[in-house]
Motif scaffolding. Sequence first.
Motif, short mmCIF file in Angstrom:
data_model
loop_
_atom_site.label_atom_id
_atom_site.label_comp_id
_atom_site.label_asym_id
_atom_site.label_seq_id
_atom_site.Cartn_x
_atom_site.Cartn_y
_atom_site.Cartn_z
N ARG A 30 16.06 31.94 -83.14
CA ARG A 30 15.79 32.54 -82.02
C ARG A 30 15.94 31.62 -80.81
O ARG A 30 15.59 30.47 -80.70
N LEU A 31 16.65 31.97 -79.63
CA LEU A 31 16.69 31.29 -78.48
C LEU A 31 15.56 31.01 -77.91
O LEU A 31 14.93 31.82 -77.44
N MET A 32 15.23 29.87 -77.65
CA MET A 32 14.00 29.57 -76.90
C MET A 32 14.17 29.30 -75.33
O MET A 32 15.31 28.48 -75.11
N LEU A 33 13.54 30.00 -74.56
CA LEU A 33 14.10 29.70 -72.96
C LEU A 33 12.86 29.40 -72.21
O LEU A 33 11.71 29.75 -72.15
N ARG A 415 18.87 32.18 -55.64
CA ARG A 415 18.56 33.53 -55.44
C ARG A 415 19.20 34.57 -56.11
O ARG A 415 18.41 35.72 -56.40
N SER A 416 20.20 34.57 -56.64
CA SER A 416 20.86 35.22 -57.62
C SER A 416 20.14 35.50 -59.04
O SER A 416 20.12 36.49 -59.54
N ARG A 417 19.61 34.38 -59.24
CA ARG A 417 18.74 34.34 -60.52
C ARG A 417 17.66 35.14 -60.19
O ARG A 417 16.85 35.65 -61.22
N GLU A 418 16.75 34.87 -59.26
CA GLU A 418 15.61 35.55 -58.87
C GLU A 418 16.03 36.94 -58.90
O GLU A 418 15.14 37.72 -59.57
N GLU A 503 21.79 32.92 -65.24
CA GLU A 503 21.43 34.11 -64.84
C GLU A 503 20.97 35.01 -65.85
O GLU A 503 20.02 35.68 -65.91
N THR A 504 21.76 35.03 -67.10
CA THR A 504 21.53 36.09 -68.20
C THR A 504 20.24 35.69 -68.90
O THR A 504 19.63 36.49 -69.22
N ILE A 509 14.40 36.82 -69.70
CA ILE A 509 12.69 36.41 -69.26
C ILE A 509 12.35 37.78 -68.29
O ILE A 509 10.94 38.08 -68.96
N GLY A 510 12.99 38.44 -67.66
CA GLY A 510 12.25 39.52 -66.82
C GLY A 510 11.94 40.62 -68.03
O GLY A 510 10.91 41.40 -67.97
#
Length: 531
Positions: A30-33, A415-418, A503-504, A509-510
Amino acid sequence: MPSDKSKLAQLSPFELKDELIKLASSVENRLMLNAGRGNPNFLATIPRHGFWRLGLFAMREAERSFTYLPEGVGGFPRLAGIEDRFEIYYREHATTPGMRFLARCVSYVRDQLGLDASQFLYEMCEGILACNYPVPDRMLKLSEQIVARYIREEMIGAHPFVGHFDLFATEGGTAAMTYIFNTLRENRLLGPGDTIALGLPIFTPYIEIPELNDYQLKTVHIEADPANGWQYSKAEIDKLRDPAVKAFFLVNPSNPPSVKMSEESLAQIAEIAKARPDLIILTDDVYGTFADDFTSLFAIAPHNTILVYSYSKYFGATGWRLGVIATHEDNVLDRAIAALPEKTKKELDKRYASITTDPRGLKFIDRLVADSRTVALNHTAGLSTPQQVQMVLFSLFSLMDTEQDYKAAMKRLIRSRERALYREIGITPERDANEVGYYTLLDLEILGAKAYGKPFVEWLLKSVNPSELLFELAKESGVVLLPGRGFGAQHPSGRVSLANLNETDYEKIGRAARGLIERYHAKFLKKKSGK
C-alpha cells in the motif's frame, strides 16, 4: 493503534509522525502518503546549475597555481584578471546549463548592485572551493550585501525602511532559533521565570524550547482565531502591552494555518513596539516568499525585531541548511545590553574578553556568532562558504526574476494541490487574501459541521480523541498528518503540507479524510437510532 496513547500525546508532532508512519506503512504493497512534513518536492534548478558551473570555473582558477606538481595540487584563485578569465570561460561554455545564469549574476552584481565584479567572482570562487575560513565570520562581505538586497526585496518590499541591518548566515532557520534563544539567555535578556508571548499556532519548537530546563520561561499565548481567518484579535495583541512580557515570538505566515498577518495586526504591533521600545520581537518569516504582497514585522518595527529567514522551503533546499538572522543597526537588544546592571556587564566582559578588547561594544548579532561557537571557538565561527555561495545564487536568481515567474509557479503549484484536496473532501475552501497555502489545517469541527451539522461534531468530539483519528487515518488509509494541537491550535485538526506530494496524492488524502468522517457519521446515526 499504539496501546499507550497517553504517552504518545506528550510527543512533539514531529516525533509522533514516526509512529504514524509505522502504522501507515504496516499494510504490504500500500502506498504510504506522508503529508506530515513540510519538505517540498520541488526545487529551484537554475541557481543549482549555476552553482555546479561556478564550481568548475573555480577549479580552473585553482589549477592555475602549482601546475608543476603532478600530484593534483592547486592554489587559491587570483583576483587579478579574474573577470577577463570568466568572460573567456563564458564564451567557451555559453550553451551549457547554468552558464548564462552565472553571466547574468556577474552583470547584475556589477551593473545593478554597483559591486566590484572581480571581487564578487573572487569571493564566489574562494567560497565554493572552501579553501579558507569564513571571513568575516558573520557572513562573507559581498555575500552579506547581496543577501541583504534579497531580504530587503522579499521581507520589506516597498515599505519605508530607514537605516541598515546586519546579517548572520546560519545553518538554516533551526540553527537561527537555537542561537537566538541561547544568546538571549547568556546576555541576561531572558532568564528563568521571565515571560514571553507566543503567537499561536506556531512551529512546535517555539513552544517546546521555553519549557526546557535551560530556559524555564513562562509563556503567554496570543491566539489566532480560525473563525477570523486565523488572525489575531486586537484584544489578543493587546496582551503585548503588559510590561511583564519581555519578548514576542511568532511565525509569519503562520505554521500550520499558513496565513500572513493582516495589515491591521502589523500596524497594532508596530504601535505597541513604539510605545514599548523594550519589547523584543522575533519573527520567523520562512513562508513569506509564498505570500502575495508580503511585509514582515521587521519592516514595520525594525528597531524591536529580530528577523529569521530560511531558504529551505522556497528554493527546495532543506538539505542545504541555509538561513539568516537580521537585526537593525539600531536595535532593542544592544540597548538592553547597554542598560544591564554593572555587575552583569562585568560578567559579560569576562565572557567575551578573549575575542575583543571592547566587550561592551560587541553588538548582539556578533555575540550570536561568538556564542554559536561557545566563544572560545569564535575564530572558526561562520557558515561554511559553499553554503553561503549557494545562498547568494538563490538570492540573485530571485532578484533577477523581475517578472516573478518562479514565485508565480510556486504559488500556482501549491494552490492547485489545495484545490484538489478540498475538492475530494467535498467542500470549497473560502479564499482569503492573506492565505498562503503552504500548509492547510483540516479542522475536524469545521469539516464535520459543514458535512453533517453541529450535533454530529459535538458527538464526535465527546466520543473520540482527535489524535486517535490521525492514527486511524494512518492505519486505514496510509495517510500521515500531524496533529494541529501540537502547534498550539486549539481546535482538533490535522496539518497537511501542500508542498511535498503530487496533486493526485492530495486527491487521495481528500478521499481518505472524507471517508473517515463518513464512517463516524454512520456510527453517529446508528447511536442516534439506538441500534
